[in-house]
Design a protein around this motif. Structure first.
Motif, PDB file in Angstrom:
ATOM      1  N   LEU A 132       0.824  -1.215   0.000  1.00  0.00           N
ATOM      2  CA  LEU A 132       0.000   0.000   0.000  1.00  0.00           C
ATOM      3  C   LEU A 132       0.857   1.264   0.000  1.00  0.00           C
ATOM      4  O   LEU A 132       0.533   2.248  -0.678  1.00  0.00           O
ATOM      5  N   LEU A 133       1.959   1.251   0.737  1.00  0.00           N
ATOM      6  CA  LEU A 133       2.852   2.411   0.736  1.00  0.00           C
ATOM      7  C   LEU A 133       3.526   2.591  -0.628  1.00  0.00           C
ATOM      8  O   LEU A 133       3.727   3.725  -1.077  1.00  0.00           O
ATOM      9  N   CYS A 134       3.858   1.493  -1.283  1.00  0.00           N
ATOM     10  CA  CYS A 134       4.427   1.594  -2.630  1.00  0.00           C
ATOM     11  C   CYS A 134       3.386   2.117  -3.621  1.00  0.00           C
ATOM     12  O   CYS A 134       3.723   2.890  -4.518  1.00  0.00           O
ATOM     13  N   LEU A 135       2.145   1.695  -3.450  1.00  0.00           N
ATOM     14  CA  LEU A 135       1.081   2.206  -4.307  1.00  0.00           C
ATOM     15  C   LEU A 135       0.906   3.709  -4.112  1.00  0.00           C
ATOM     16  O   LEU A 135       0.704   4.451  -5.080  1.00  0.00           O
ATOM     17  N   TRP A 136       1.033   4.167  -2.874  1.00  0.00           N
ATOM     18  CA  TRP A 136       0.977   5.608  -2.608  1.00  0.00           C
ATOM     19  C   TRP A 136       2.128   6.329  -3.309  1.00  0.00           C
ATOM     20  O   TRP A 136       1.946   7.399  -3.882  1.00  0.00           O
ATOM     21  N   ARG A 137       3.314   5.736  -3.300  1.00  0.00           N
ATOM     22  CA  ARG A 137       4.472   6.355  -3.958  1.00  0.00           C
ATOM     23  C   ARG A 137       4.296   6.367  -5.482  1.00  0.00           C
ATOM     24  O   ARG A 137       4.709   7.298  -6.148  1.00  0.00           O
ATOM     25  N   VAL A 138       3.650   5.340  -6.021  1.00  0.00           N
ATOM     26  CA  VAL A 138       3.395   5.313  -7.465  1.00  0.00           C
ATOM     27  C   VAL A 138       2.467   6.462  -7.847  1.00  0.00           C
ATOM     28  O   VAL A 138       2.657   7.127  -8.870  1.00  0.00           O
ATOM     29  N   MET A 139       1.475   6.722  -7.017  1.00  0.00           N
ATOM     30  CA  MET A 139       0.518   7.780  -7.343  1.00  0.00           C
ATOM     31  C   MET A 139       1.068   9.174  -7.092  1.00  0.00           C
ATOM     32  O   MET A 139       0.712  10.111  -7.807  1.00  0.00           O
ATOM     33  N   THR A 140       1.909   9.348  -6.083  1.00  0.00           N
ATOM     34  CA  THR A 140       2.359  10.686  -5.712  1.00  0.00           C
ATOM     35  C   THR A 140       3.849  10.906  -5.925  1.00  0.00           C
ATOM     36  O   THR A 140       4.376  11.903  -5.433  1.00  0.00           O
ATOM     37  N   GLY A 141       4.510  10.002  -6.624  1.00  0.00           N
ATOM     38  CA  GLY A 141       5.948  10.146  -6.812  1.00  0.00           C
ATOM     39  C   GLY A 141       6.290  11.431  -7.549  1.00  0.00           C
ATOM     40  O   GLY A 141       5.653  11.785  -8.531  1.00  0.00           O
ATOM     41  N   PRO A 142       7.295  12.162  -7.063  1.00  0.00           N
ATOM     42  CA  PRO A 142       7.615  13.425  -7.729  1.00  0.00           C
ATOM     43  C   PRO A 142       8.231  13.244  -9.116  1.00  0.00           C
ATOM     44  O   PRO A 142       8.081  14.097  -9.973  1.00  0.00           O
ATOM     45  N   GLU A 143       8.904  12.131  -9.330  1.00  0.00           N
ATOM     46  CA  GLU A 143       9.543  11.903 -10.626  1.00  0.00           C
ATOM     47  C   GLU A 143       9.170  10.521 -11.151  1.00  0.00           C
ATOM     48  O   GLU A 143       8.668   9.669 -10.426  1.00  0.00           O
TER      49      GLU A 143
END
Length: 89
Positions: free
Chosen positions: A18-29
């Motif tokens: 779930l945390l990786c999914l959050w990073r996929v959606m909000t990743g800056p780059e």
């Protein structure tokens, strides 16, 4: 006792996914998103192996190998597309 350890591991890897999914959606780059997708593949492999241990069957180990191969190829394809703009030369 093994059931408690498996449940704890399922919760940990589920939270990591779930945390990786959050990073996929909000990743800056784009590179952050690619790394998060690769980490999600690793977490899915771990969950498949844990589920195979819980069920006591070896079919999930083979499925985890297939997910690992597809995950590796997709990571390489995403990186090539990011660097060159084309996957196949």
């Amino acid at each position: 006792m093994i059931e408690a350890a498996l449940i704890f591991a399922f919760v940990c890897f589920g939270l990591g996914t779930l945390l990786c999914l959050w990073r996929v959606m909000t990743g800056p780059e784009v590179a952050d998103r690619i790394l998060a997708l690769d980490t999600m593949v690793i977490n899915v492999i771990a969950v498949l192996i844990l589920y195979g241990i819980w069920q006591g069957t070896a079919i999930y180990y083979e499925a985890s190998m297939l997910v690992a191969m597809v995950g590796f190829v997709s990571t390489v394809a995403y990186c090539r597309f990011t660097l060159r703009g084309d996957i196949i030369e």
